[in-house]
Design an enzyme around this catalytic site. Structure first.
Site, PDB file in Angstrom:
ATOM      1  N   ASP A  65      -2.717 -18.239   4.450  1.00  0.00           N
ATOM      2  CA  ASP A  65      -3.647 -19.136   3.730  1.00  0.00           C
ATOM      3  C   ASP A  65      -4.325 -20.112   4.681  1.00  0.00           C
ATOM      4  OD1 ASP A  65      -0.733 -19.296   3.142  1.00  0.00           O
ATOM      5  OD2 ASP A  65      -1.173 -21.401   2.844  1.00  0.00           O
ATOM      6  N   TYR A  95       0.815  -1.227   0.000  1.00  0.00           N
ATOM      7  CA  TYR A  95       0.000   0.000   0.000  1.00  0.00           C
ATOM      8  C   TYR A  95       0.842   1.267   0.000  1.00  0.00           C
ATOM      9  CZ  TYR A  95      -4.323  -2.433   0.581  1.00  0.00           C
ATOM     10  OH  TYR A  95      -5.403  -3.223   0.363  1.00  0.00           O
ATOM     11  N   LYS A 129       2.741 -14.192   5.788  1.00  0.00           N
ATOM     12  CA  LYS A 129       3.185 -15.130   4.734  1.00  0.00           C
ATOM     13  C   LYS A 129       4.697 -15.313   4.843  1.00  0.00           C
ATOM     14  CE  LYS A 129       1.731 -16.954   1.574  1.00  0.00           C
ATOM     15  NZ  LYS A 129       1.420 -18.411   1.502  1.00  0.00           N
ATOM     16  N   ASP A 165      -6.306  -6.351   4.828  1.00  0.00           N
ATOM     17  CA  ASP A 165      -7.372  -5.893   3.929  1.00  0.00           C
ATOM     18  C   ASP A 165      -8.284  -7.076   3.584  1.00  0.00           C
ATOM     19  OD1 ASP A 165      -8.866  -4.391   2.241  1.00  0.00           O
ATOM     20  OD2 ASP A 165      -7.297  -4.022   0.769  1.00  0.00           O
TER      21      ASP A 165
END
Ligand code: NAP
Length: 403
Positions: free
Chosen positions: A267, A150, A217, A291
């Site tokens: 995930d 972002y 992640k 988000d």
């Protein structure tokens, strides 16, 4: 009664009985939901304190209304008002196309350095949900708000700069990036990660929460997402040894009085948030993960029309509360949409100000209103035997149900 500014001293908000609070009405459905939400907020405060406490609303401009009146999408006076009065609230804003601003919301967050995006997600009985046990969802997402992809650091594939950067990286790092690629930079700093993680831990401790889960992640992006996770454990060990323990150190059984900090890969988190939502409480995560996660969790409890949000700089005492959905322009001015997101954001704002009685009054009246099945179109179309009411009628009902 003279109105006063909220002050911030020694890391604490000092809220007078008659604070001036700036609001941005918002574009599209903004005026409809703002009228509804402000009526509910004022009513709750009046019932709790019979006029001894009262919010003095101060309208500030942003979005289409600002552009019409000042030829600017986000006037400096608006930013200044949020700095001066510290706590504010906003409706949704149109993203100007070709206005030189990526998003007004992102601009507002960056200008005020509102580094924590806070999204509580809980279920209200009776609200239609796509999952079988939505009542098990009760999480508060802390999303880092200022960096990650972002940051807007991107080079278009056709730009000479992109070609030059690809060549530089090939030469200095031996990285072979396919020619003609667009390039985006993902900065994750220790500074921004720690202040976000600290906010999440402080929130968990102050609200009697059981756990903090860092979602990342790091299995793939070791020096950004993985570093975020490592800094979180380091922070817990160094600054909160008496109150926070890592999952590994306690083998999943925290001693009485301590909360547990753990982590999960993004995930897997999406799977487990559906299959075992009761295992998650406070979530701390990076910007892009946050988000996706905020909207996915909101979907489990009835959608973004039901989810409140806040953007907060805890270190300087700035906070802007906001509806989490967009401007839904096709419904603008029809007095039709669901004002719950903005009403709940108002309740969150009152809690942040320490006006907890009023906040609780709003939440419990909302619970009753939703259980009564007199709801706006978005919920009515999914609820058997519901009566569809307008945006303003729903706000009236919430006011009437406040004891
Ligand atoms: P949107 O405005 O959130 O609307 C998408 C759909 O969500 C609506 O058509 C409606 O669904 C439903 N919806 C949204 N708010 C609702 C409410 N209060 N009550 C009931 N249903 C509601 O998303 P968008 O159409 O993608 O974006 C429109 C504009 O808003 C864009 O300019 C975008 O940039 C901006 N935006 C602003 C913010 C913000 O200010 N925080 C956030 C997101 C988007 P149905 O059609 O099924 O009835």
């Amino acid at each position: 009664m003279a109105s006063e500014k909220i002050q911030f001293e020694n890391n604490q908000l000092l809220v007078p009985d008659n604070p001036i609070i700036p609001f941005i009405e918002g574009d599209g459905i903004g005026p409809d939901i703002w009228r509804a939400a402000s009526r509910v907020i004022d009513h709750a405060v009046r019932l709790c304190w019979q006029g001894k406490r009262r919010i003095q609303w101060k309208e500030v401009l942003a979005g289409e209304k600002a552009y019409r009146e000042t030829a600017k999408w986000l006037p400096e006076e608006t930013l200044q008002a949020f700095r001066t009065f510290r706590v504010g609230i906003k409706g949704p804003l149109t993203t100007p196309i070709g206005g030189g601003i990526r998003s007004l919301n992102v601009a507002l967050r960056q200008q005020l350095d509102l580094y924590a995006c806070v999204r509580p997600v809980r279920y209200f009985p009776g609200v239609p949900s796509p999952v079988r046990e939505p009542q098990k969802v009760d999480m508060v997402v802390f999303r880092e708000n200022t960096e990650d992809v972002y940051a807007g650091l991107e080079l278009e594939s056709s730009q000479e700069d992109a070609r030059a950067l690809i060549a530089y990286l090939a030469e200095t790092k031996g990285w072979h990036i396919r020619p003609g690629s667009g390039i985006g930079i993902k900065p994750i700093s220790k500074f921004a990660s720690l202040r976000l993680l600290r906010s999440a831990i402080e929130y968990a401790l102050a609200h009697g929460r059981k756990s903090i889960t860092m979602v990342h992640k790091g299995n793939i992006q070791k020096f950004t997402e993985g570093a975020f996770r490592n800094w979180g454990y380091e922070l817990a060990r160094n600054e909160y040894p008496g109150s926070v323990v890592s999952w590994e150190d306690c083998k999943g059984n925290p001693p009485a009085g301590k909360i547990v900090i753990k982590d999960t890969i993004a995930d897997i988190f999406f799977q487990q948030a559906l299959t075992r939502p009761e295992e998650f409480d406070v979530i701390a995560t990076t910007n892009l993960n946050g988000d996706y996660i905020s909207d996915a969790l909101a979907a489990q409890v009835g959608g973004v029309g039901m989810a409140p949000g806040a953007n907060i700089n805890y270190q300087e005492g700035y906070a802007v509360f906001e509806a989490t959905h967009g401007t839904a322009p096709k419904y603008a001015g029809q007095d039709k949409v669901n004002p719950t997101s903005l009403i709940l954001s108002g309740a969150m704002m009152l809690e942040h100000m320490g006006w907890k009685e009023a906040s609780r009054k709003i939440e419990s009246a909302l619970e009753k209103a939703l259980a009564s099945r007199q709801v706006t179109y978005d919920l009515a179309r999914l609820m058997p035997e519901a009566e569809e009411v307008s945006c303003s009628a729903f706000a009236d009902l919430v006011c009437a149900l406040m004891a």
